[in-house]
Every structure is written in C-alpha cells, then in structure tokens.
Design a protein around this motif. Structure first.
Motif, PDB file in Angstrom:
ATOM      1  N   HIS A   1      15.797 -34.019  -5.384  1.00  0.00           N
ATOM      2  CA  HIS A   1      16.445 -32.710  -5.507  1.00  0.00           C
ATOM      3  C   HIS A   1      15.412 -31.688  -5.983  1.00  0.00           C
ATOM      4  CE1 HIS A   1      20.255 -34.833  -5.154  1.00  0.00           C
ATOM      5  NE2 HIS A   1      19.745 -35.702  -6.014  1.00  0.00           N
ATOM      6  N   VAL A   2      15.405 -30.522  -5.339  1.00  0.00           N
ATOM      7  CA  VAL A   2      14.474 -29.448  -5.691  1.00  0.00           C
ATOM      8  C   VAL A   2      15.286 -28.177  -5.891  1.00  0.00           C
ATOM      9  CG1 VAL A   2      12.452 -28.120  -4.970  1.00  0.00           C
ATOM     10  CG2 VAL A   2      12.660 -30.530  -4.290  1.00  0.00           C
ATOM     11  N   ILE A   3      15.106 -27.545  -7.044  1.00  0.00           N
ATOM     12  CA  ILE A   3      15.825 -26.315  -7.375  1.00  0.00           C
ATOM     13  C   ILE A   3      14.800 -25.241  -7.722  1.00  0.00           C
ATOM     14  CG2 ILE A   3      17.415 -25.216  -8.999  1.00  0.00           C
ATOM     15  CD1 ILE A   3      18.723 -27.979  -9.332  1.00  0.00           C
ATOM     16  N   PHE A   4      15.008 -24.055  -7.187  1.00  0.00           N
ATOM     17  CA  PHE A   4      14.132 -22.922  -7.480  1.00  0.00           C
ATOM     18  C   PHE A   4      14.877 -21.938  -8.377  1.00  0.00           C
ATOM     19  CE2 PHE A   4      12.510 -24.713  -3.600  1.00  0.00           C
ATOM     20  CZ  PHE A   4      11.143 -24.637  -3.760  1.00  0.00           C
TER      21      PHE A   4
ATOM     22  N   ASP B   1       2.095 -13.962 -13.856  1.00  0.00           N
ATOM     23  CA  ASP B   1       2.933 -14.601 -12.838  1.00  0.00           C
ATOM     24  C   ASP B   1       2.874 -16.115 -13.010  1.00  0.00           C
ATOM     25  OD1 ASP B   1       3.856 -12.271 -11.667  1.00  0.00           O
ATOM     26  OD2 ASP B   1       2.149 -12.129 -10.309  1.00  0.00           O
ATOM     27  N   VAL B   2       3.474 -16.589 -14.071  1.00  0.00           N
ATOM     28  CA  VAL B   2       3.494 -18.009 -14.382  1.00  0.00           C
ATOM     29  C   VAL B   2       4.330 -18.747 -13.338  1.00  0.00           C
ATOM     30  CG1 VAL B   2       4.160 -19.717 -16.106  1.00  0.00           C
ATOM     31  CG2 VAL B   2       3.352 -17.467 -16.825  1.00  0.00           C
ATOM     32  N   VAL B   3       3.861 -19.931 -12.959  1.00  0.00           N
ATOM     33  CA  VAL B   3       4.609 -20.826 -12.082  1.00  0.00           C
ATOM     34  C   VAL B   3       4.777 -22.131 -12.851  1.00  0.00           C
ATOM     35  CG1 VAL B   3       4.653 -22.038  -9.879  1.00  0.00           C
ATOM     36  CG2 VAL B   3       3.599 -19.774 -10.024  1.00  0.00           C
ATOM     37  N   ALA B   4       6.022 -22.530 -13.073  1.00  0.00           N
ATOM     38  CA  ALA B   4       6.291 -23.737 -13.846  1.00  0.00           C
ATOM     39  C   ALA B   4       7.111 -24.721 -13.023  1.00  0.00           C
ATOM     40  CB  ALA B   4       7.048 -23.386 -15.124  1.00  0.00           C
ATOM     41  N   MET B   5       6.792 -25.990 -13.188  1.00  0.00           N
ATOM     42  CA  MET B   5       7.549 -27.048 -12.526  1.00  0.00           C
ATOM     43  C   MET B   5       7.877 -28.113 -13.560  1.00  0.00           C
ATOM     44  SD  MET B   5       6.434 -29.768  -9.535  1.00  0.00           S
ATOM     45  CE  MET B   5       6.346 -28.594  -8.197  1.00  0.00           C
ATOM     46  N   THR B   6       9.120 -28.509 -13.584  1.00  0.00           N
ATOM     47  CA  THR B   6       9.549 -29.623 -14.420  1.00  0.00           C
ATOM     48  C   THR B   6      10.107 -30.689 -13.496  1.00  0.00           C
ATOM     49  OG1 THR B   6      10.130 -28.110 -16.199  1.00  0.00           O
ATOM     50  CG2 THR B   6      11.021 -30.341 -16.335  1.00  0.00           C
ATOM     51  N   LEU B   7       9.682 -31.914 -13.722  1.00  0.00           N
ATOM     52  CA  LEU B   7      10.145 -33.047 -12.931  1.00  0.00           C
ATOM     53  C   LEU B   7      10.847 -34.023 -13.864  1.00  0.00           C
ATOM     54  CD1 LEU B   7      10.287 -35.171 -10.659  1.00  0.00           C
ATOM     55  CD2 LEU B   7       7.882 -35.679 -11.112  1.00  0.00           C
ATOM     56  N   VAL B   8      12.091 -34.351 -13.577  1.00  0.00           N
ATOM     57  CA  VAL B   8      12.827 -35.346 -14.342  1.00  0.00           C
ATOM     58  C   VAL B   8      12.915 -36.605 -13.486  1.00  0.00           C
ATOM     59  CG1 VAL B   8      14.998 -35.917 -15.506  1.00  0.00           C
ATOM     60  CG2 VAL B   8      14.194 -33.543 -15.464  1.00  0.00           C
ATOM     61  N   ILE B   9      12.385 -37.716 -14.042  1.00  0.00           N
ATOM     62  CA  ILE B   9      12.391 -38.997 -13.339  1.00  0.00           C
ATOM     63  C   ILE B   9      12.835 -40.105 -14.284  1.00  0.00           C
ATOM     64  CG2 ILE B   9      10.611 -38.391 -11.639  1.00  0.00           C
ATOM     65  CD1 ILE B   9       8.578 -39.937 -13.391  1.00  0.00           C
TER      66      ILE B   9
ATOM     67  N   PRO C   1      15.172 -38.076  -8.883  1.00  0.00           N
ATOM     68  CA  PRO C   1      14.155 -37.090  -9.206  1.00  0.00           C
ATOM     69  C   PRO C   1      14.708 -35.678  -9.036  1.00  0.00           C
ATOM     70  CG  PRO C   1      13.547 -38.310  -7.224  1.00  0.00           C
ATOM     71  CD  PRO C   1      14.788 -38.929  -7.772  1.00  0.00           C
ATOM     72  N   LEU C   2      14.533 -34.891 -10.085  1.00  0.00           N
ATOM     73  CA  LEU C   2      14.993 -33.506 -10.079  1.00  0.00           C
ATOM     74  C   LEU C   2      13.814 -32.608 -10.398  1.00  0.00           C
ATOM     75  CD1 LEU C   2      17.097 -31.245 -10.028  1.00  0.00           C
ATOM     76  CD2 LEU C   2      17.613 -31.803 -12.425  1.00  0.00           C
ATOM     77  N   TYR C   3      13.425 -31.818  -9.426  1.00  0.00           N
ATOM     78  CA  TYR C   3      12.331 -30.874  -9.578  1.00  0.00           C
ATOM     79  C   TYR C   3      12.914 -29.488  -9.772  1.00  0.00           C
ATOM     80  CZ  TYR C   3       9.127 -34.350  -7.611  1.00  0.00           C
ATOM     81  OH  TYR C   3       8.361 -35.478  -7.391  1.00  0.00           O
ATOM     82  N   THR C   4      12.469 -28.794 -10.814  1.00  0.00           N
ATOM     83  CA  THR C   4      12.861 -27.407 -11.027  1.00  0.00           C
ATOM     84  C   THR C   4      11.596 -26.568 -11.029  1.00  0.00           C
ATOM     85  OG1 THR C   4      14.736 -28.113 -12.378  1.00  0.00           O
ATOM     86  CG2 THR C   4      14.092 -25.803 -12.530  1.00  0.00           C
ATOM     87  N   ILE C   5      11.550 -25.589 -10.127  1.00  0.00           N
ATOM     88  CA  ILE C   5      10.392 -24.709 -10.007  1.00  0.00           C
ATOM     89  C   ILE C   5      10.830 -23.313 -10.420  1.00  0.00           C
ATOM     90  CG2 ILE C   5       8.716 -23.690  -8.420  1.00  0.00           C
ATOM     91  CD1 ILE C   5       9.776 -26.590  -6.898  1.00  0.00           C
ATOM     92  N   THR C   6      10.128 -22.758 -11.386  1.00  0.00           N
ATOM     93  CA  THR C   6      10.447 -21.442 -11.909  1.00  0.00           C
ATOM     94  C   THR C   6       9.261 -20.526 -11.657  1.00  0.00           C
ATOM     95  OG1 THR C   6      11.750 -22.505 -13.649  1.00  0.00           O
ATOM     96  CG2 THR C   6      11.212 -20.179 -13.951  1.00  0.00           C
ATOM     97  N   CYS C   7       9.539 -19.386 -11.021  1.00  0.00           N
ATOM     98  CA  CYS C   7       8.468 -18.435 -10.736  1.00  0.00           C
ATOM     99  C   CYS C   7       9.048 -17.039 -10.565  1.00  0.00           C
ATOM    100  CB  CYS C   7       7.683 -18.844  -9.490  1.00  0.00           C
ATOM    101  SG  CYS C   7       8.647 -18.966  -7.983  1.00  0.00           S
ATOM    102  N   ALA C   8       8.159 -16.055 -10.468  1.00  0.00           N
ATOM    103  CA  ALA C   8       8.571 -14.669 -10.303  1.00  0.00           C
ATOM    104  C   ALA C   8       9.303 -14.482  -8.976  1.00  0.00           C
ATOM    105  CB  ALA C   8       7.362 -13.746 -10.363  1.00  0.00           C
ATOM    106  N   GLN C   9      10.280 -13.589  -9.012  1.00  0.00           N
ATOM    107  CA  GLN C   9      11.006 -13.259  -7.784  1.00  0.00           C
ATOM    108  C   GLN C   9      10.009 -12.843  -6.709  1.00  0.00           C
ATOM    109  OE1 GLN C   9      13.517 -10.061  -9.096  1.00  0.00           O
ATOM    110  NE2 GLN C   9      15.213 -11.420  -9.607  1.00  0.00           N
TER     111      GLN C   9
END
Length: 124
Positions: free
Chosen positions: A41-44, A60-68, A2-10
C-alpha cells in the motif's frame, strides 16, 4: 502489510509521477519480500507550500515512512532503504539533504491484512 507513506510539497508530484513511484515501490517490495502486490500500500500526503522545514528553514522536504513486519535482516533493510532512496530521488528531484526515509517495524501479531492477522516473516 507494507504501508508506505510519502509526504511532500503539493505539486511536487503530479498524478503520473505518483503512479510511477507507487509502481516502482510495489515492484521493489514484491521482488525483495516475495509478497503479493496486493499487500503493498502506498499513500501520498501533500503539504502546502512553505510548510516544510529543514534546520528551521523552509525547504521542500520529502519524507517516506515504511511500516513492515519485524523479522527482516539489517542487510535486507539497508538494501531496501538504498533502493527506496533512489526511487524517491528520481521521482521528486529532491536533494540528498531534503530526503528522509524511515522504517517502522511491527510484530506480525499486531498487524492485519485482508481480515487476517499477519504471519511471521519466516512463515510468509
């Protein structure tokens, strides 16, 4: 896997906030999937202020993508999405209309972890 990628404002999440969210995600995933914590795994990824948009307007969008690995039931994925939404909202304070979460599934034969091709979900 599992790979989580979280994208958000600094500066939306400080170091403690990122660590708390990563721990919450890891705990949730290991509990639901029955996999070792070392597989999660979690990546910001941060973007500069004024670089997020919703409906063509700065936000201020917050996005998360999960690859499983593929093979989980629709009910499993719905439960996972709902729990992840809560974790992400609690950590960031983002409004419902500013959170986006998506699950991407890959066949186990197309993923590697610790130098090995991943087993089918039923075999893990």
């Amino acid at each position: 896997m599992p790979l989580y990628t979280i994208t958000c404002a600094q500066d939306l999440l400080d170091d403690a906030g990122r660590e708390l969210l990563a721990t919450g995600i890891t705990d949730l995933h290991t509990r639901m999937a029955g996999v070792p914590a070392e597989w999660v795994h979690v990546i910001f990824q941060d973007f500069p202020p004024n670089h997020g948009f919703t409906a063509g307007r700065r936000a201020d969008v917050v996005a998360m993508t999960l690859v499983i690995r593929e093979g989980r039931s629709p009910e499993y994925k719905e439960t996972m999405l709902t729990a992840l939404w809560r974790l992400l909202q609690e950590a960031t304070g983002a409004a419902d209309d500013q959170i986006v979460i998506g699950i991407q599934e890959v066949p186990p034969s197309q993923a590697m972890e610790m130098g090995q091709i991943m087993p089918d979900v039923a075999d893990a």
